[in-house]
Design an enzyme around this catalytic site. Structure first.
Site, PDB file in Angstrom:
ATOM      1  N   GLY A 240     -42.865  -4.521  25.966  1.00  0.00           N
ATOM      2  CA  GLY A 240     -41.456  -4.769  26.255  1.00  0.00           C
ATOM      3  C   GLY A 240     -40.871  -3.750  27.213  1.00  0.00           C
ATOM      4  N   ASP A 241     -41.297  -2.504  27.084  1.00  0.00           N
ATOM      5  CA  ASP A 241     -40.795  -1.466  27.984  1.00  0.00           C
ATOM      6  C   ASP A 241     -41.328  -1.656  29.399  1.00  0.00           C
ATOM      7  OD1 ASP A 241     -39.350  -0.315  25.938  1.00  0.00           O
ATOM      8  OD2 ASP A 241     -40.953   1.063  25.381  1.00  0.00           O
TER       9      ASP A 241
END
Length: 294
Positions: A240-241
């Site tokens: 997600g990052d």
């Protein structure tokens, strides 16, 4: 155009396990590692490795963990002049990763709780400001309002899902949530959990990441759906990052949202094939190679 990231920097203690522990359950792990992490630092590293000029603003302690927390940012060439050094311990996370690449994470904010929006120098018109929720929500809200006033573009990754003042959410350029965060926010606003439902409730462009199903987004008069790139996942901790950081980098270069989301999807897929978080972020060349192959 520069990307300014305001967020957390942690030392991640990573434990490889066969199965994730449940309540009252102890499992034996393989050799643990101390790695740089924190959603803010991870996303800043992802943006820098994708070629963006990155400034990181956050807070660390005066302990030995601080160097671990900042090491990937230094290696990626991020500007750390807006990082505050405090008497609180550097933030840390305990991460268990199972044989299927799934994870369970506990985070101690430490010095991240002392990060302040005032640390961020004046913003340039059009500059991308990327935020997450591992620093105080009130400071995020203050910086979002500043970004709007100074003509910058604020992107908030509402992770983890905690309350943010509605007027700050409505001042965003883009809101990014995963499926769980979308459900939490939709319950709060009484709307559908889809990107279109959240956009209708907030009036800003919303992107929802859907794991293996890709991502969707909705804005004024437009809808987008981007598939994921199929890979064999080793560790999904930084996916997600990677998505958020590379999206911000692409937008800072003037890419339209659909193209930025496709690039972000490629980067997130690569990150899943590697252990760790900040250290799993791909280079621009690696992302471009997957985009050409896909």
């Amino acid at each position: 155009m520069r990307v300014t990231v305001f967020g957390s920097a942690n030392a991640d203690l990573v434990f490889p396990v066969e199965t994730l522990p449940g309540p009252g359950h102890t499992v034996l792990a393989g050799p643990w590692r101390a790695l740089p992490g924190g959603k803010g630092a991870n996303q800043a590293v992802a943006a820098a490795r994708d070629g963006a000029a990155v400034r990181f603003a956050g807070a660390v302690g005066r302990d030995t963990m601080a160097e671990t927390a900042l090491s990937a940012l230094r290696a990626a060439g991020a500007d750390l002049s807006a990082v505050a050094v405090t008497d609180a311990p550097t933030g840390a996370a305990c991460i268990c990763v199972d044989a299927a690449g799934r994870n369970g994470i506990a985070v101690s904010l430490g010095a991240n709780a002392l990060a302040r929006a005032a640390q961020v120098p004046p913003l340039a018109p059009g500059e991308v400001v990327l935020l997450q929720m591992e620093v105080p929500a009130a400071e995020n809200a203050a910086l979002i309002r500043r970004a709007r006033a100074e003509g910058a573009r604020a992107i908030l990754n509402l992770a983890p899902a905690v309350p943010v003042e509605p007027d700050a959410l409505r001042a965003l350029h883009l809101l990014v949530v995963n499926e769980h965060e979308a459900a939490w926010l939709a319950a709060h606003f009484g709307c559908a959990t889809s990107a279109a439902g959240l956009h209708a409730a907030l009036g800003v462009t919303v992107a929802v990441t859907l794991g293996e199903a890709g991502a969707e987004a909705a804005g004024e008069g437009a809808r987008w759906r981007i598939p994921a790139f199929p890979v064999r996942a080793v560790d999904t901790t930084g996916a997600g990052d990677a998505w958020c950081g590379v999206l911000a980098a692409a937008l800072s270069r003037g890419a339209p949202l659909e193209a930025a989301m496709r690039r972000a999807a490629a980067a997130a897929s690569i990150a899943c094939t590697r252990p760790g978080a900040a250290e799993a972020m791909p280079t621009a060349a690696e992302t471009e190679a997957l985009l050409r192959a896909g």
